[in-house]
Write a protein that holds these residues in place. Sequence first.
Motif, PDB file in Angstrom:
ATOM      1  N   GLN A  11       0.916  -1.458  -0.305  1.00 37.37           N
ATOM      2  CA  GLN A  11      -0.539   0.257  -0.260  1.00 37.37           C
ATOM      3  C   GLN A  11       0.875   1.305  -0.455  1.00 37.37           C
ATOM      4  OE1 GLN A  11      -3.796   0.389  -0.171  1.00 37.37           O
ATOM      5  NE2 GLN A  11      -3.673  -2.416  -0.118  1.00 37.37           N
ATOM      6  N   PRO A  12       0.767   1.887  -0.854  1.00 32.69           N
ATOM      7  CA  PRO A  12       1.565   3.624  -0.826  1.00 32.69           C
ATOM      8  C   PRO A  12       1.393   4.155   0.423  1.00 32.69           C
ATOM      9  CG  PRO A  12      -0.135   3.268  -2.485  1.00 32.69           C
ATOM     10  CD  PRO A  12      -0.818   2.278  -1.784  1.00 32.69           C
ATOM     11  N   SER A  13       2.167   4.524   0.299  1.00 38.14           N
ATOM     12  CA  SER A  13       2.371   5.366   2.446  1.00 38.14           C
ATOM     13  C   SER A  13       2.399   7.188   1.863  1.00 38.14           C
ATOM     14  CB  SER A  13       3.443   5.233   2.608  1.00 38.14           C
ATOM     15  OG  SER A  13       3.545   6.139   3.992  1.00 38.14           O
ATOM     16  N   ALA A  14       1.011   7.631   2.628  1.00 37.36           N
ATOM     17  CA  ALA A  14       2.077   8.992   2.678  1.00 37.36           C
ATOM     18  C   ALA A  14       2.869   9.251   3.079  1.00 37.36           C
ATOM     19  CB  ALA A  14       0.370   9.833   2.716  1.00 37.36           C
ATOM     20  N   ASN A  15       3.317   8.641   3.772  1.00 39.45           N
ATOM     21  CA  ASN A  15       4.926  10.098   4.164  1.00 39.45           C
ATOM     22  C   ASN A  15       5.803   8.286   5.350  1.00 39.45           C
ATOM     23  OD1 ASN A  15       4.711  12.552   4.637  1.00 39.45           O
ATOM     24  ND2 ASN A  15       2.908  11.665   5.907  1.00 39.45           N
ATOM     25  N   LEU A  16       7.011   8.702   4.864  1.00 41.55           N
ATOM     26  CA  LEU A  16       7.960   8.088   5.676  1.00 41.55           C
ATOM     27  C   LEU A  16       8.774   8.542   6.752  1.00 41.55           C
ATOM     28  CD1 LEU A  16       9.542   4.979   5.914  1.00 41.55           C
ATOM     29  CD2 LEU A  16      11.238   5.767   3.683  1.00 41.55           C
ATOM     30  N   PHE A  58      17.552  10.163  -2.014  1.00 40.80           N
ATOM     31  CA  PHE A  58      17.021   8.900  -1.270  1.00 40.80           C
ATOM     32  C   PHE A  58      15.626   9.466  -2.158  1.00 40.80           C
ATOM     33  CE2 PHE A  58      13.960   7.997   2.289  1.00 40.80           C
ATOM     34  CZ  PHE A  58      14.431   7.369   2.258  1.00 40.80           C
ATOM     35  N   LEU A  59      15.197  10.606  -2.669  1.00 35.77           N
ATOM     36  CA  LEU A  59      13.874  10.601  -3.101  1.00 35.77           C
ATOM     37  C   LEU A  59      13.840   9.607  -4.632  1.00 35.77           C
ATOM     38  CD1 LEU A  59      12.223  14.261  -2.120  1.00 35.77           C
ATOM     39  CD2 LEU A  59      11.466  11.874  -1.596  1.00 35.77           C
ATOM     40  N   GLU A  60      14.925  10.327  -5.157  1.00 35.16           N
ATOM     41  CA  GLU A  60      15.527   9.703  -6.668  1.00 35.16           C
ATOM     42  C   GLU A  60      15.212   8.026  -6.137  1.00 35.16           C
ATOM     43  OE1 GLU A  60      16.021   8.248 -10.397  1.00 35.16           O
ATOM     44  OE2 GLU A  60      15.175  10.539  -9.658  1.00 35.16           O
ATOM     45  N   ARG A  61      16.262   7.697  -4.794  1.00 37.83           N
ATOM     46  CA  ARG A  61      16.133   6.260  -5.392  1.00 37.83           C
ATOM     47  C   ARG A  61      14.525   6.065  -4.940  1.00 37.83           C
ATOM     48  NH1 ARG A  61      20.182   2.987  -2.514  1.00 37.83           N
ATOM     49  NH2 ARG A  61      19.314   0.478  -3.350  1.00 37.83           N
ATOM     50  N   LEU A  62      14.174   6.475  -3.850  1.00 37.91           N
ATOM     51  CA  LEU A  62      13.026   5.665  -3.631  1.00 37.91           C
ATOM     52  C   LEU A  62      12.123   5.378  -4.239  1.00 37.91           C
ATOM     53  CD1 LEU A  62      11.358   7.363  -0.292  1.00 37.91           C
ATOM     54  CD2 LEU A  62      12.279   5.321  -0.508  1.00 37.91           C
ATOM     55  N   SER A  63      11.808   6.717  -5.679  1.00 39.89           N
ATOM     56  CA  SER A  63      11.206   6.513  -6.820  1.00 39.89           C
ATOM     57  C   SER A  63      10.681   4.525  -7.454  1.00 39.89           C
ATOM     58  CB  SER A  63      11.721   7.435  -8.063  1.00 39.89           C
ATOM     59  OG  SER A  63      12.762   7.750  -8.568  1.00 39.89           O
ATOM     60  N   HIS A  64      12.171   4.204  -7.405  1.00 40.54           N
ATOM     61  CA  HIS A  64      12.335   2.659  -7.874  1.00 40.54           C
ATOM     62  C   HIS A  64      12.580   1.945  -6.890  1.00 40.54           C
ATOM     63  CE1 HIS A  64      13.851   4.966 -11.411  1.00 40.54           C
ATOM     64  NE2 HIS A  64      14.628   5.926 -10.555  1.00 40.54           N
ATOM     65  N   ILE A  65      12.241   1.651  -5.854  1.00 36.88           N
ATOM     66  CA  ILE A  65      11.966   0.846  -4.682  1.00 36.88           C
ATOM     67  C   ILE A  65      10.248   0.858  -4.454  1.00 36.88           C
ATOM     68  CG2 ILE A  65      12.146   0.825  -2.276  1.00 36.88           C
ATOM     69  CD1 ILE A  65      14.681   1.889  -2.916  1.00 36.88           C
ATOM     70  N   GLU A  66      10.026  -0.386  -3.840  1.00 38.23           N
ATOM     71  CA  GLU A  66       8.428  -1.173  -3.385  1.00 38.23           C
ATOM     72  C   GLU A  66       8.684  -1.423  -2.620  1.00 38.23           C
ATOM     73  OE1 GLU A  66       4.822  -3.887  -5.299  1.00 38.23           O
ATOM     74  OE2 GLU A  66       6.865  -3.640  -5.884  1.00 38.23           O
ATOM     75  N   ALA A  67       8.282  -1.474  -1.334  1.00 39.40           N
ATOM     76  CA  ALA A  67       8.580  -2.224   0.157  1.00 39.40           C
ATOM     77  C   ALA A  67       7.410  -2.630   0.155  1.00 39.40           C
ATOM     78  CB  ALA A  67       8.032  -0.392   1.291  1.00 39.40           C
ATOM     79  N   ILE A  68       7.460  -4.122   0.499  1.00 38.04           N
ATOM     80  CA  ILE A  68       6.387  -5.563   0.773  1.00 38.04           C
ATOM     81  C   ILE A  68       6.755  -5.805   1.793  1.00 38.04           C
ATOM     82  CG2 ILE A  68       5.946  -7.100  -0.151  1.00 38.04           C
ATOM     83  CD1 ILE A  68       6.941  -6.789  -2.808  1.00 38.04           C
TER      84      ILE A  68
END
Length: 119
Positions: A11-16, A58-68
């Motif tokens: 589920q996409p999260s609004a904040n980390l 970090f934001l650039e890297r997060l755009s390519h990562i999926e947390a499961i």
Amino acid sequence: MVINLNVPQSQPSANLKVTLLVETLKNGQFAASIFEFPNFRVEAQTREEAIAQLQATFLERLSHIEAISWNVPLDASAPTWMLFAGVFQDDPDFQEIIDEIRAERTSDDDTEVDSSYYL
């Protein structure tokens, strides 16, 4: 052959929330890193630059990562280490041993240490 791991879609999260660490280096520069993700580290001339570069990276890297999230299925009938959790909870002898270990760890007594070893 397809293996189903029963992994739900994330589920996409609004904040980390992460903790930024900013360090002043000996050469006057600044290093910024993320405590929860130690592989993210940048160095820059100013504190603000270091923080901005780290955030952008970090934001650039997060755009390519999926947390499961994955709930690992465990066989309840198989013995696991959890069967032994708390086995000494009410054992007064065990508590005495723990208290002695704790006292030894916090003691300022260094008589057992051969100081010549550290010279």
